[in-house]
Scaffold this active site. Structure first.
Site, PDB file in Angstrom:
ATOM      1  N   ASP A 108       1.091 -11.951 100.751  1.00 56.33           N
ATOM      2  CA  ASP A 108       1.785 -13.237 100.746  1.00 56.33           C
ATOM      3  C   ASP A 108       0.714 -14.313 100.631  1.00 56.33           C
ATOM      4  O   ASP A 108      -0.168 -14.416 101.491  1.00 56.33           O
ATOM      5  CB  ASP A 108       2.599 -13.394 102.043  1.00 56.33           C
ATOM      6  CG  ASP A 108       3.474 -14.638 102.012  1.00 56.33           C
ATOM      7  OD1 ASP A 108       3.177 -15.572 101.241  1.00 56.33           O
ATOM      8  OD2 ASP A 108       4.462 -14.664 102.763  1.00 56.33           O
ATOM      9  N   TYR A 198       6.696 -30.506  92.500  1.00 57.75           N
ATOM     10  CA  TYR A 198       6.100 -29.487  91.620  1.00 57.75           C
ATOM     11  C   TYR A 198       5.139 -30.148  90.623  1.00 57.75           C
ATOM     12  O   TYR A 198       4.026 -29.664  90.404  1.00 57.75           O
ATOM     13  CB  TYR A 198       7.224 -28.751  90.897  1.00 57.75           C
ATOM     14  CG  TYR A 198       6.779 -27.641  89.966  1.00 57.75           C
ATOM     15  CD1 TYR A 198       6.136 -26.510  90.454  1.00 57.75           C
ATOM     16  CD2 TYR A 198       7.022 -27.712  88.598  1.00 57.75           C
ATOM     17  CE1 TYR A 198       5.744 -25.487  89.599  1.00 57.75           C
ATOM     18  CE2 TYR A 198       6.647 -26.695  87.737  1.00 57.75           C
ATOM     19  CZ  TYR A 198       6.007 -25.579  88.243  1.00 57.75           C
ATOM     20  OH  TYR A 198       5.621 -24.565  87.398  1.00 57.75           O
ATOM     21  N   ALA A 200       3.587 -32.977  90.995  1.00 55.95           N
ATOM     22  CA  ALA A 200       2.406 -33.444  91.739  1.00 55.95           C
ATOM     23  C   ALA A 200       1.490 -32.278  92.089  1.00 55.95           C
ATOM     24  O   ALA A 200       0.258 -32.396  92.014  1.00 55.95           O
ATOM     25  CB  ALA A 200       2.860 -34.159  93.018  1.00 55.95           C
TER      26      ALA A 200
HETATM   27  N1  LIG Z   1       8.618 -19.911  83.789  1.00 54.34           N
HETATM   28  C1  LIG Z   1       8.250 -21.105  83.378  1.00 54.34           C
HETATM   29  O1  LIG Z   1       8.957 -21.780  82.602  1.00 54.34           O
HETATM   30  C2  LIG Z   1       6.919 -21.654  83.828  1.00 54.34           C
HETATM   31  C3  LIG Z   1       6.446 -22.786  83.151  1.00 54.34           C
HETATM   32  C4  LIG Z   1       5.239 -23.316  83.552  1.00 54.34           C
HETATM   33  C5  LIG Z   1       4.505 -22.732  84.562  1.00 54.34           C
HETATM   34  N2  LIG Z   1       4.986 -21.640  85.206  1.00 54.34           N
HETATM   35  C6  LIG Z   1       4.156 -21.082  86.291  1.00 54.34           C
HETATM   36  O2  LIG Z   1       3.972 -19.712  86.070  1.00 54.34           O
HETATM   37  C7  LIG Z   1       3.697 -19.068  87.305  1.00 54.34           C
HETATM   38  C8  LIG Z   1       4.500 -17.794  87.391  1.00 54.34           C
HETATM   39  O3  LIG Z   1       5.868 -18.141  87.421  1.00 54.34           O
HETATM   40  P1  LIG Z   1       6.992 -17.312  86.647  1.00 54.34           P
HETATM   41  O4  LIG Z   1       7.672 -18.247  85.731  1.00 54.34           O
HETATM   42  O5  LIG Z   1       6.433 -16.056  86.110  1.00 54.34           O
HETATM   43  O6  LIG Z   1       8.008 -17.069  87.860  1.00 54.34           O
HETATM   44  P2  LIG Z   1       8.501 -15.745  88.611  1.00 54.34           P
HETATM   45  O7  LIG Z   1       9.001 -14.740  87.637  1.00 54.34           O
HETATM   46  O8  LIG Z   1       9.418 -16.242  89.676  1.00 54.34           O
HETATM   47  O9  LIG Z   1       7.152 -15.181  89.267  1.00 54.34           O
HETATM   48  C9  LIG Z   1       6.590 -15.754  90.408  1.00 54.34           C
HETATM   49  C10 LIG Z   1       5.616 -14.772  91.019  1.00 54.34           C
HETATM   50  O10 LIG Z   1       5.008 -15.396  92.158  1.00 54.34           O
HETATM   51  C11 LIG Z   1       5.120 -14.506  93.267  1.00 54.34           C
HETATM   52  N3  LIG Z   1       5.203 -15.249  94.509  1.00 54.34           N
HETATM   53  C12 LIG Z   1       6.091 -16.225  94.863  1.00 54.34           C
HETATM   54  N4  LIG Z   1       5.854 -16.621  96.117  1.00 54.34           N
HETATM   55  C13 LIG Z   1       4.794 -15.897  96.571  1.00 54.34           C
HETATM   56  C14 LIG Z   1       4.079 -15.838  97.795  1.00 54.34           C
HETATM   57  N5  LIG Z   1       4.408 -16.610  98.845  1.00 54.34           N
HETATM   58  N6  LIG Z   1       3.038 -14.975  97.907  1.00 54.34           N
HETATM   59  C15 LIG Z   1       2.710 -14.180  96.878  1.00 54.34           C
HETATM   60  N7  LIG Z   1       3.341 -14.162  95.703  1.00 54.34           N
HETATM   61  C16 LIG Z   1       4.378 -15.025  95.555  1.00 54.34           C
HETATM   62  C17 LIG Z   1       6.399 -13.690  93.007  1.00 54.34           C
HETATM   63  O11 LIG Z   1       6.322 -12.410  93.632  1.00 54.34           O
HETATM   64  P3  LIG Z   1       7.038 -11.983  95.011  1.00 54.34           P
HETATM   65  O12 LIG Z   1       8.329 -12.738  95.092  1.00 54.34           O
HETATM   66  O13 LIG Z   1       7.189 -10.506  94.865  1.00 54.34           O
HETATM   67  O14 LIG Z   1       6.055 -12.350  96.069  1.00 54.34           O
HETATM   68  C18 LIG Z   1       6.306 -13.508  91.495  1.00 54.34           C
HETATM   69  O15 LIG Z   1       5.507 -12.404  91.191  1.00 54.34           O
HETATM   70  C19 LIG Z   1       3.996 -20.097  88.399  1.00 54.34           C
HETATM   71  O16 LIG Z   1       2.798 -20.608  88.906  1.00 54.34           O
HETATM   72  C20 LIG Z   1       4.784 -21.175  87.674  1.00 54.34           C
HETATM   73  O17 LIG Z   1       4.571 -22.431  88.246  1.00 54.34           O
HETATM   74  C21 LIG Z   1       6.176 -21.086  84.859  1.00 54.34           C
END
Ligand SMILES: NC(=O)c1ccc[n+]([C@@H]2O[C@H](COP(=O)([O-])OP(=O)(O)OC[C@H]3O[C@@H](n4cnc5c(N)ncnc54)[C@H](OP(=O)(O)O)[C@@H]3O)[C@@H](O)[C@H]2O)c1
Length: 321
Positions: A108, A198, A200
């Site tokens: 975590d 987010y 910020a």
């Molecule tokens: N999707 C988009 O449109 C988008 C656009 C721009 C940037 N991003 C960025 O891309 C990154 C990945 O996001 P995603 O879109 O792939 O979303 P996602 O599918 O929800 O993946 C998020 C990941 O973060 C992990 N996570 C969440 N809280 C956590 C914690 N407290 N400790 C450890 N792991 C944690 C989750 O795993 P567990 O729940 O198993 O812990 C999951 O593996 C993020 O930083 C997001 O801001 C996404």
């Protein structure tokens, strides 16, 4: 032709080609060039990469893409069964990696007091760490005035402070010579409605990482900024209320980059040690270029798009709060 006419034609051509590229590409121009003529992803073969938040979305696809190119991995998140499934897929995609080359780490990110212990586990397992990819994070949908300060703090704890803490441990270990990356966002460079905390937080990451690069010029620092991408992140996004999740599903028809394509571009950025890149479907690259380099044009474009236009580019059909 006179010198001034020649310069004039070159300038007009430069802008014309740039504008065409902003429209047709799904990344910035640097990354497009690197993908074609830069170092291939398999130049990372044999390296050790730790991806946080690798149980789903961009982190998961990045792990699979790197495994396909025989990169040794630590994949961490809170959900171990999903990480195990990612590991199996990675091993299936690579003919060379052995089970011991992919470490599943239940972690975590908010367990900040334990970061050093997690870090030591990874370094002991592999004998070193070439690239730390801080990818774990959660988004947000809420109107500015409706956000509890508790949510601001909680989101910053995950999307900023946990990343900064883990990065500091890595920088100390690598003596300012390693490679650290972060999945930032297009909102790290431009502001969007309905996501004040987010936005910020991602801006704050840019402040920290750009200063890190100044403090340690030998360190490779990659800020990777995706636009809308097909993942599960809207389900777990923060709202303005403490303990609440947004709980909406991205539709397959939404105008978003696939997480597979996003992962290929991110792996390319890592292989080429790029400093900052943005990716996304049209009009994201055009909007990013205009916002970052043409502030007057930005004002005009934002006025034309308005709040609802910007929100639609971000979320297509998802109703806005
Ligand atoms: N999707 C988009 O449109 C988008 C656009 C721009 C940037 N991003 C960025 O891309 C990154 C990945 O996001 P995603 O879109 O792939 O979303 P996602 O599918 O929800 O993946 C998020 C990941 O973060 C992990 N996570 C969440 N809280 C956590 C914690 N407290 N400790 C450890 N792991 C944690 C989750 O795993 P567990 O729940 O198993 O812990 C999951 O593996 C993020 O930083 C997001 O801001 C996404």
């Amino acid at each position: 032709m006179g010198l001034f006419e020649f310069i004039g034609i070159v300038v007009v051509l430069y802008y014309l080609i740039s504008i065409i590229l902003w429209i047709v590409l799904d990344s910035d121009i640097e990354l497009w060039i690197k993908e074609r003529w830069g170092k291939p992803i398999d130049s990372l073969r044999g390296k050790v990469v730790w991806i946080t938040g690798a149980s789903s979305g961009i982190g998961k696809q990045l792990a699979i893409e790197l495994a396909r190119n025989h990169v040794k991995l630590c994949i961490s998140a809170r959900t171990v069964d999903r990480l195990q499934a990612v590991k199996e897929e990675c091993l299936k995609q690579s003919k060379l990696l052995q089970p011991n080359d992919i470490l599943v780490l239940k972690m975590d990110m908010l367990d900040i007091d334990q970061h050093q212990r997690y870090f030591d586990t990874v370094v002991t397992h592999f004998g070193g760490l070439d690239i730390l990819v801080n990818n774990a994070g959660r988004s947000q949908r809420a109107s500015f005035e409706e956000i509890d300060l508790k949510v601001d703090r909680e989101l910053f704890e995950l999307d900023v402070f946990s990343i900064v803490n883990l990065t500091r441990i890595y920088v100390k270990h690598s003596k300012g010579r390693g490679h650290v990356a972060c999945t930032s966002s297009s909102v790290g460079l431009i502001s969007v409605p309905n996501s004040a905390t987010y936005t910020a937080a991602k801006h704050a990451i840019h402040g920290y990482y750009e200063t890190l690069k100044l403090d340690h010029p030998s360190m490779d620092v990659t800020l990777f900024c995706p636009g809308p991408t097909h993942t599960e992140f809207l389900q777990n996004a923060f709202t303005g209320k403490h303990g609440q999740v947004y709980n909406r599903t991205v539709q397959p028809t939404d105008r978003r980059m696939t997480s597979e394509r996003c992962a290929v571009l991110m792996a390319t950025a890592l292989a080429n040690k790029c400093q900052i890149n943005f990716v996304g479907p049209f009009p994201v690259p055009a909007l990013m270029y205009i916002s970052c380099y043409y502030p007057n044009l930005r004002k005009l474009v934002l006025m034309i798009l308005g709040k609802s236009g910007l929100a639609k580019i971000r979320d297509t059909n998802v109703p806005q709060n």
